[in-house]
Design a protein around this motif. Structure first.
Motif, PDB file in Angstrom:
ATOM      1  N   ASP A 342      53.749  46.730  22.457  1.00 36.97           N
ATOM      2  CA  ASP A 342      54.990  47.415  22.814  1.00 36.97           C
ATOM      3  C   ASP A 342      55.856  47.740  21.600  1.00 36.97           C
ATOM      4  OD1 ASP A 342      55.817  44.916  22.094  1.00 36.97           O
ATOM      5  OD2 ASP A 342      56.700  44.385  24.028  1.00 36.97           O
ATOM      6  N   GLU A 343      55.342  47.387  20.402  1.00 34.64           N
ATOM      7  CA  GLU A 343      56.028  47.666  19.131  1.00 34.64           C
ATOM      8  C   GLU A 343      57.428  47.039  19.065  1.00 34.64           C
ATOM      9  OE1 GLU A 343      56.010  51.806  18.241  1.00 34.64           O
ATOM     10  OE2 GLU A 343      53.839  51.882  17.891  1.00 34.64           O
ATOM     11  N   LYS A 344      57.552  45.861  19.683  1.00 38.01           N
ATOM     12  CA  LYS A 344      58.833  45.170  19.649  1.00 38.01           C
ATOM     13  C   LYS A 344      58.778  43.885  18.824  1.00 38.01           C
ATOM     14  CE  LYS A 344      60.656  46.872  24.044  1.00 38.01           C
ATOM     15  NZ  LYS A 344      61.218  46.505  25.367  1.00 38.01           N
ATOM     16  N   GLU A 345      57.577  43.429  18.494  1.00 35.33           N
ATOM     17  CA  GLU A 345      57.446  42.183  17.725  1.00 35.33           C
ATOM     18  C   GLU A 345      56.368  42.335  16.661  1.00 35.33           C
ATOM     19  OE1 GLU A 345      57.567  37.718  19.127  1.00 35.33           O
ATOM     20  OE2 GLU A 345      55.484  38.399  19.187  1.00 35.33           O
ATOM     21  N   TYR A 346      56.691  41.796  15.497  1.00 25.91           N
ATOM     22  CA  TYR A 346      55.725  41.738  14.395  1.00 25.91           C
ATOM     23  C   TYR A 346      55.368  40.267  14.178  1.00 25.91           C
ATOM     24  CZ  TYR A 346      53.660  42.156   9.726  1.00 25.91           C
ATOM     25  OH  TYR A 346      52.816  42.109   8.653  1.00 25.91           O
ATOM     26  N   LYS A 347      54.074  39.991  14.063  1.00 25.46           N
ATOM     27  CA  LYS A 347      53.625  38.609  13.907  1.00 25.46           C
ATOM     28  C   LYS A 347      52.690  38.498  12.713  1.00 25.46           C
ATOM     29  CE  LYS A 347      52.429  34.717  16.883  1.00 25.46           C
ATOM     30  NZ  LYS A 347      52.045  34.318  18.256  1.00 25.46           N
ATOM     31  N   SER A 348      52.892  37.466  11.937  1.00 29.49           N
ATOM     32  CA  SER A 348      52.054  37.203  10.759  1.00 29.49           C
ATOM     33  C   SER A 348      51.647  35.740  10.759  1.00 29.49           C
ATOM     34  CB  SER A 348      52.815  37.545   9.477  1.00 29.49           C
ATOM     35  OG  SER A 348      52.057  37.187   8.337  1.00 29.49           O
ATOM     36  N   ILE A 349      50.346  35.487  10.695  1.00 32.54           N
ATOM     37  CA  ILE A 349      49.807  34.119  10.656  1.00 32.54           C
ATOM     38  C   ILE A 349      48.917  34.002   9.434  1.00 32.54           C
ATOM     39  CG2 ILE A 349      48.476  32.351  11.845  1.00 32.54           C
ATOM     40  CD1 ILE A 349      49.158  33.722  14.477  1.00 32.54           C
ATOM     41  N   LEU A 350      49.290  33.142   8.510  1.00 33.60           N
ATOM     42  CA  LEU A 350      48.512  32.924   7.290  1.00 33.60           C
ATOM     43  C   LEU A 350      48.080  31.466   7.248  1.00 33.60           C
ATOM     44  CD1 LEU A 350      47.386  33.664   4.518  1.00 33.60           C
ATOM     45  CD2 LEU A 350      49.673  33.287   3.555  1.00 33.60           C
ATOM     46  N   VAL A 351      46.759  31.258   7.198  1.00 34.68           N
ATOM     47  CA  VAL A 351      46.175  29.912   7.113  1.00 34.68           C
ATOM     48  C   VAL A 351      45.437  29.815   5.792  1.00 34.68           C
ATOM     49  CG1 VAL A 351      44.624  28.223   8.145  1.00 34.68           C
ATOM     50  CG2 VAL A 351      45.958  29.752   9.624  1.00 34.68           C
ATOM     51  N   ILE A 352      45.803  28.830   4.964  1.00 33.93           N
ATOM     52  CA  ILE A 352      45.160  28.612   3.671  1.00 33.93           C
ATOM     53  C   ILE A 352      44.426  27.278   3.716  1.00 33.93           C
ATOM     54  CG2 ILE A 352      45.543  28.228   1.206  1.00 33.93           C
ATOM     55  CD1 ILE A 352      47.932  30.074   1.379  1.00 33.93           C
ATOM     56  N   ASN A 353      43.139  27.315   3.450  1.00 38.38           N
ATOM     57  CA  ASN A 353      42.341  26.094   3.373  1.00 38.38           C
ATOM     58  C   ASN A 353      42.384  25.571   1.938  1.00 38.38           C
ATOM     59  OD1 ASN A 353      41.378  26.282   6.131  1.00 38.38           O
ATOM     60  ND2 ASN A 353      40.088  27.970   5.427  1.00 38.38           N
ATOM     61  N   HIS A 354      42.921  24.384   1.761  1.00 44.68           N
ATOM     62  CA  HIS A 354      43.061  23.840   0.410  1.00 44.68           C
ATOM     63  C   HIS A 354      42.001  22.799   0.126  1.00 44.68           C
ATOM     64  CE1 HIS A 354      44.848  20.256   2.251  1.00 44.68           C
ATOM     65  NE2 HIS A 354      45.632  21.058   2.957  1.00 44.68           N
TER      66      HIS A 354
END
Length: 354
Positions: A342-354
């Motif tokens: 619906d172009e009302k929310e922006y989501k960003s998920i960043l997972v870093i394996n250390h």
């Protein structure tokens, strides 16, 4: 450290050569004694050691002179020609020495007795083939050693290139980060000088992290989280009442995890840039969590994209994030970012394996 590793590798290489040639020289002596022959050390040196000695000469003539001087320089024809001359001369010398030693040793009681056994050319061909194998072995060992050196140099050059590129990206990120922050402070000065002064104080704390910790390849995760908290506090100063900012940090204060500095800040900057509307209700949700082998940054915000006339940011932040992730965590990260249907929310998920 490099000098120590080089010296240790040279010592190991020398020991391998000594042990290898010790076995080669001892083999004829052991086989002759086990076959029932009563042979003395003098007889072994006179008869049994000549073939191993010829192998030794051919091997190290190639190893120390012909291979580095001709083969490594691409002079293949000269290398092959010199090896042919070397093998023929050494084989002829071994054959003549064996003939001389045999006749000298058998002179006396065995005169008049002809030598019984296979034709001499069979032994000559055997020696020629053995010399060729020795040349091949010498070339294989020398080439493998050179390949290891070239590969180590390539990895060192690649590491230096990667470090230089990362440093360049960090140096680009600092002005980008400061530009966005100064734009926020400039906006505050127009309507609230007290908040602007508070923002300058918060900025000084952030600069301490940017100027010192950002020069390292990795920093403690807890310190990076403190930097993010201070940045969010700075951003809150200029927000209106129709904006909701929610944060949650499931990170242990004493965590031993280290992370690349300022790897998350562009994601948060992007949320404040595109997630806030001056007229409509807006929200930003920031959630950090840590597990035994990974760090997760999850950001969701209302989506209010800026128009082309808005110059509040350069737009290079997310591109830098991707480049730094590829250089610092190749194959060890997952980054999902998209706008809802619906172009009302922006989501960003960043997972870093250390």
């Amino acid at each position: 450290m490099k000098q120590f590793l080089y010296s240790r590798s040279r010592i190991i290489e020398s020991l391998i050569h000594i042990i290898g040639w010790g076995i080669v020289f001892a083999f004829p002596f052991v086989m002759m004694t086990r076959g029932g022959f009563d042979i003395t050390l003098v007889e072994y040196l006179r008869h049994g050691s000549i073939v191993p000695l010829s192998f030794l000469i051919v091997f190290y003539t190639n190893y120390c002179f012909l291979i580095p001087r001709y083969l490594f320089e691409g002079r293949i024809k000269q290398y092959l020609l010199l090896n042919i001359v070397l093998i023929v001369c050494i084989t002829a010398g071994v054959h003549f020495w064996q003939e001389y030693a045999f006749h000298t040793y058998t002179k006396g009681g065995n005169e008049g007795r002809s030598h019984m056994g296979p034709p001499k050319w069979i032994f000559i061909m055997r020696d020629l083939f053995s010399m060729i194998l020795t040349v091949g072995l010498s070339a294989a060992i020398r080439l493998s050693g050179r390949w290891v050196q070239v590969e180590a140099a390539r990895r060192e050059a690649e590491k230096s290139r990667t470090e230089a590129e990362l440093k360049n990206l960090r140096n680009q990120l600092n002005p980008h980060f400061l530009l966005n922050t100064l734009n926020n402070i400039y906006a505050l000065i127009a309507f609230d000088t007290d908040k602007a002064q508070m923002a300058v104080q918060e900025l000084s704390r952030l600069l301490r992290h940017v100027l010192y910790d950002n020069q390292q390849n990795f920093v403690p995760l807890a310190k990076e989280i403190d930097f993010i908290r201070n940045y969010i506090a700075l951003m809150r100063i200029r927000l209106s009442s129709n904006v909701t900012v929610e944060t949650r940090f499931d990170i242990r204060p004493d965590t031993p995890t280290e992370i690349a500095p300022m790897i998350f800040i562009s994601l948060i900057e992007n949320a404040f840039k595109h997630g806030i509307s001056p007229t409509e209700p807006s929200y930003i949700r920031i959630y950090f969590s840590e597990s035994a082998d990974s760090v997760c940054c999850e950001i969701a915000n209302s989506y209010h994209p800026k128009n082309e006339a808005d110059k509040s940011g350069s737009g290079i932040g997310l591109k830098q994030v991707l480049k730094r992730l590829e250089l610092t965590y190749p194959g060890r990260y997952e980054w999902q970012h998209s706008v809802s249907e619906d172009e009302k929310e922006y989501k960003s998920i960043l997972v870093i394996n250390h």
